[in-house]
Design a protein around this motif. Sequence first.
Motif, PDB file in Angstrom:
ATOM      1  N   LEU A  43       0.845  -1.330  -0.006  1.00  0.00           N
ATOM      2  CA  LEU A  43       0.114   0.037   0.083  1.00  0.00           C
ATOM      3  C   LEU A  43       0.774   1.256   0.011  1.00  0.00           C
ATOM      4  CD1 LEU A  43      -2.948  -0.828   2.259  1.00  0.00           C
ATOM      5  CD2 LEU A  43      -2.988  -0.301   0.059  1.00  0.00           C
ATOM      6  N   VAL A  44       1.955   1.224   0.609  1.00  0.00           N
ATOM      7  CA  VAL A  44       2.976   2.541   0.844  1.00  0.00           C
ATOM      8  C   VAL A  44       3.565   2.701  -0.620  1.00  0.00           C
ATOM      9  CG1 VAL A  44       5.070   3.328   1.587  1.00  0.00           C
ATOM     10  CG2 VAL A  44       3.397   2.139   3.130  1.00  0.00           C
ATOM     11  N   ILE A  45       3.998   1.729  -1.316  1.00  0.00           N
ATOM     12  CA  ILE A  45       4.397   1.879  -2.567  1.00  0.00           C
ATOM     13  C   ILE A  45       3.405   2.374  -3.606  1.00  0.00           C
ATOM     14  CG2 ILE A  45       5.632   0.672  -4.488  1.00  0.00           C
ATOM     15  CD1 ILE A  45       6.685  -1.135  -2.524  1.00  0.00           C
ATOM     16  N   ILE A  46       2.186   1.781  -3.588  1.00  0.00           N
ATOM     17  CA  ILE A  46       1.319   1.958  -4.439  1.00  0.00           C
ATOM     18  C   ILE A  46       0.759   3.404  -4.263  1.00  0.00           C
ATOM     19  CG2 ILE A  46      -0.997   1.232  -5.266  1.00  0.00           C
ATOM     20  CD1 ILE A  46      -0.266  -1.553  -4.760  1.00  0.00           C
ATOM     21  N   LEU A  47       0.348   3.579  -2.979  1.00  0.00           N
ATOM     22  CA  LEU A  47      -0.177   4.988  -2.713  1.00  0.00           C
ATOM     23  C   LEU A  47       0.610   6.025  -3.213  1.00  0.00           C
ATOM     24  CD1 LEU A  47      -2.088   4.287   0.511  1.00  0.00           C
ATOM     25  CD2 LEU A  47      -3.244   4.435  -1.558  1.00  0.00           C
ATOM     26  N   TRP A  48       1.918   5.964  -2.836  1.00  0.00           N
ATOM     27  CA  TRP A  48       2.969   7.127  -2.934  1.00  0.00           C
ATOM     28  C   TRP A  48       3.282   7.159  -4.466  1.00  0.00           C
ATOM     29  CZ3 TRP A  48       3.201  11.042  -0.444  1.00  0.00           C
ATOM     30  CH2 TRP A  48       3.111  11.218   0.903  1.00  0.00           C
ATOM     31  N   TRP A  49       3.209   5.814  -5.349  1.00  0.00           N
ATOM     32  CA  TRP A  49       3.407   5.973  -6.789  1.00  0.00           C
ATOM     33  C   TRP A  49       2.189   6.640  -7.335  1.00  0.00           C
ATOM     34  CZ3 TRP A  49       0.393   3.825 -10.817  1.00  0.00           C
ATOM     35  CH2 TRP A  49       1.018   3.909 -12.096  1.00  0.00           C
ATOM     36  N   ILE A  50       1.020   6.404  -7.000  1.00  0.00           N
ATOM     37  CA  ILE A  50      -0.210   7.198  -7.248  1.00  0.00           C
ATOM     38  C   ILE A  50      -0.491   8.575  -7.069  1.00  0.00           C
ATOM     39  CG2 ILE A  50      -2.775   7.259  -7.297  1.00  0.00           C
ATOM     40  CD1 ILE A  50      -2.914   4.251  -6.678  1.00  0.00           C
ATOM     41  N   ALA A  51       0.164   8.983  -5.734  1.00  0.00           N
ATOM     42  CA  ALA A  51       0.216  10.276  -5.482  1.00  0.00           C
ATOM     43  C   ALA A  51       1.297  11.044  -6.177  1.00  0.00           C
ATOM     44  CB  ALA A  51       0.584  10.336  -3.862  1.00  0.00           C
ATOM     45  N   SER A  52       2.210  10.417  -6.838  1.00  0.00           N
ATOM     46  CA  SER A  52       3.562  11.202  -7.474  1.00  0.00           C
ATOM     47  C   SER A  52       3.039  11.192  -8.949  1.00  0.00           C
ATOM     48  CB  SER A  52       4.559  10.446  -7.307  1.00  0.00           C
ATOM     49  OG  SER A  52       4.638   9.145  -7.889  1.00  0.00           O
ATOM     50  N   ARG A  53       1.960  10.746  -9.533  1.00  0.00           N
ATOM     51  CA  ARG A  53       1.473  10.896 -10.840  1.00  0.00           C
ATOM     52  C   ARG A  53       0.373  11.864 -11.215  1.00  0.00           C
ATOM     53  NH1 ARG A  53       4.992   7.830 -13.632  1.00  0.00           N
ATOM     54  NH2 ARG A  53       3.375   7.680 -15.229  1.00  0.00           N
ATOM     55  N   ARG A  54       0.573  12.626 -12.123  1.00  0.00           N
ATOM     56  CA  ARG A  54      -0.114  13.845 -12.854  1.00  0.00           C
ATOM     57  C   ARG A  54      -0.594  14.627 -11.744  1.00  0.00           C
ATOM     58  NH1 ARG A  54      -3.451   9.318 -16.059  1.00  0.00           N
ATOM     59  NH2 ARG A  54      -4.016   8.900 -14.082  1.00  0.00           N
ATOM     60  N   LEU A  55       0.729  15.277 -11.054  1.00  0.00           N
ATOM     61  CA  LEU A  55       0.201  16.425 -10.161  1.00  0.00           C
ATOM     62  C   LEU A  55      -0.269  17.486 -10.680  1.00  0.00           C
ATOM     63  CD1 LEU A  55       3.701  15.796  -8.029  1.00  0.00           C
ATOM     64  CD2 LEU A  55       1.432  14.771  -7.606  1.00  0.00           C
ATOM     65  N   LYS A  56      -1.262  18.453 -10.111  1.00  0.00           N
ATOM     66  CA  LYS A  56      -1.928  19.460 -10.680  1.00  0.00           C
ATOM     67  C   LYS A  56      -1.580  20.489  -9.731  1.00  0.00           C
ATOM     68  CE  LYS A  56      -5.805  16.634 -12.068  1.00  0.00           C
ATOM     69  NZ  LYS A  56      -7.048  16.214 -11.990  1.00  0.00           N
ATOM     70  N   THR A  57      -1.464  21.706 -10.411  1.00  0.00           N
ATOM     71  CA  THR A  57      -1.528  22.794  -9.804  1.00  0.00           C
ATOM     72  C   THR A  57      -2.603  23.318  -8.709  1.00  0.00           C
ATOM     73  OG1 THR A  57      -0.437  24.099 -11.777  1.00  0.00           O
ATOM     74  CG2 THR A  57      -1.114  25.377 -10.157  1.00  0.00           C
ATOM     75  N   GLN A  58      -3.496  22.860  -8.997  1.00  0.00           N
ATOM     76  CA  GLN A  58      -4.805  23.221  -8.149  1.00  0.00           C
ATOM     77  C   GLN A  58      -5.022  21.654  -7.762  1.00  0.00           C
ATOM     78  OE1 GLN A  58      -8.060  25.584  -8.618  1.00  0.00           O
ATOM     79  NE2 GLN A  58      -9.327  24.966  -7.309  1.00  0.00           N
ATOM     80  N   PRO A  59      -4.661  21.078  -6.427  1.00  0.00           N
ATOM     81  CA  PRO A  59      -4.772  19.660  -6.103  1.00  0.00           C
ATOM     82  C   PRO A  59      -5.965  19.150  -5.786  1.00  0.00           C
ATOM     83  CG  PRO A  59      -3.839  21.018  -4.497  1.00  0.00           C
ATOM     84  CD  PRO A  59      -3.923  21.934  -5.369  1.00  0.00           C
ATOM     85  N   SER A  60      -6.128  18.073  -6.121  1.00  0.00           N
ATOM     86  CA  SER A  60      -7.400  17.000  -5.646  1.00  0.00           C
ATOM     87  C   SER A  60      -7.402  16.953  -4.332  1.00  0.00           C
ATOM     88  CB  SER A  60      -7.600  15.950  -6.365  1.00  0.00           C
ATOM     89  OG  SER A  60      -6.642  14.939  -6.040  1.00  0.00           O
ATOM     90  N   LYS A  61      -8.378  16.382  -3.515  1.00  0.00           N
ATOM     91  CA  LYS A  61      -8.407  16.255  -2.171  1.00  0.00           C
ATOM     92  C   LYS A  61      -7.263  15.112  -1.775  1.00  0.00           C
ATOM     93  CE  LYS A  61     -13.282  17.456  -1.089  1.00  0.00           C
ATOM     94  NZ  LYS A  61     -14.572  16.878  -0.671  1.00  0.00           N
TER      95      LYS A  61
END
Length: 259
Positions: A43-61
């Motif tokens: 979960l740590v690997i998957i969640l941080w991998w997802i979090a680092s993808r497609r970062l936006k200037t106006q972040p989602s929750k």
Amino acid sequence: METDGGGYTPPGVEDFLWDSVLPGVLPDWMNKPFFQAVIGAALVIILWWIASRRLKTQPSKAQFAAEYIYEFIRNGVARDILHEDFRRFLPYLLGLFSFLLINNWFGEFFLFMYPTFSNVGYAYGLAILSWLVYVGAGFKKWGPGFLKKALIPEGVPAPLLIMVIPLEFLATFITRPVTLALRLFANLFAGHLVVMVFVVGGGFLLTYADNTFYNVAGGVSLAFSLIILLLELFIGALQAYIFTVLTAQYVSTSIAEAH
């Protein structure tokens, strides 16, 4: 839990012992805590991998939550304690906090209902890993001179070294990992045991025949267990933070110029 005679048997240490999830197929050590640790790491690997993808200037929750945790560990732990050396150790500290938080919170999720580190072996394993990090950091920076730096504080008179060196050895190489593990284990073990006492005891009293007082007390006990579960969420996060902070402090003492 009830005995054969119908009496009440309170939860105890035996409730923290687990057999293999597939007896006769998998070895005994491949039990519930083992697979929780594996799931937590994934979960740590998957969640941080997802979090680092497609970062936006106006972040989602979700991005906002990930950035908050990242900045909390980066600025509030790594940079404040390790200063200019923080970037080298930030990935480990962030992964450590995340892994601890997820596994501690497993105790409050109905799919698991067991905090991984209430099994002392896993607490010792993680403490040893942190020990390897801060001792390794010391040897990498100072070479063999790290032993002299760790065991002989500056300004200590020579006659006192016979007492100081063993004490410093115990503190650096034995006491730190042991206390790091036991602090984590004891808090999670005790918290989970308290929850079990209220849930099991409350269930027994609630179903006790022909005693309204016991039935009411059982209902109150079960309701109170929900409050304790919420408290355990806070304790799980607090223990993850404390373990991470202490790891950073130990690394800091290993690489600092002065002892």
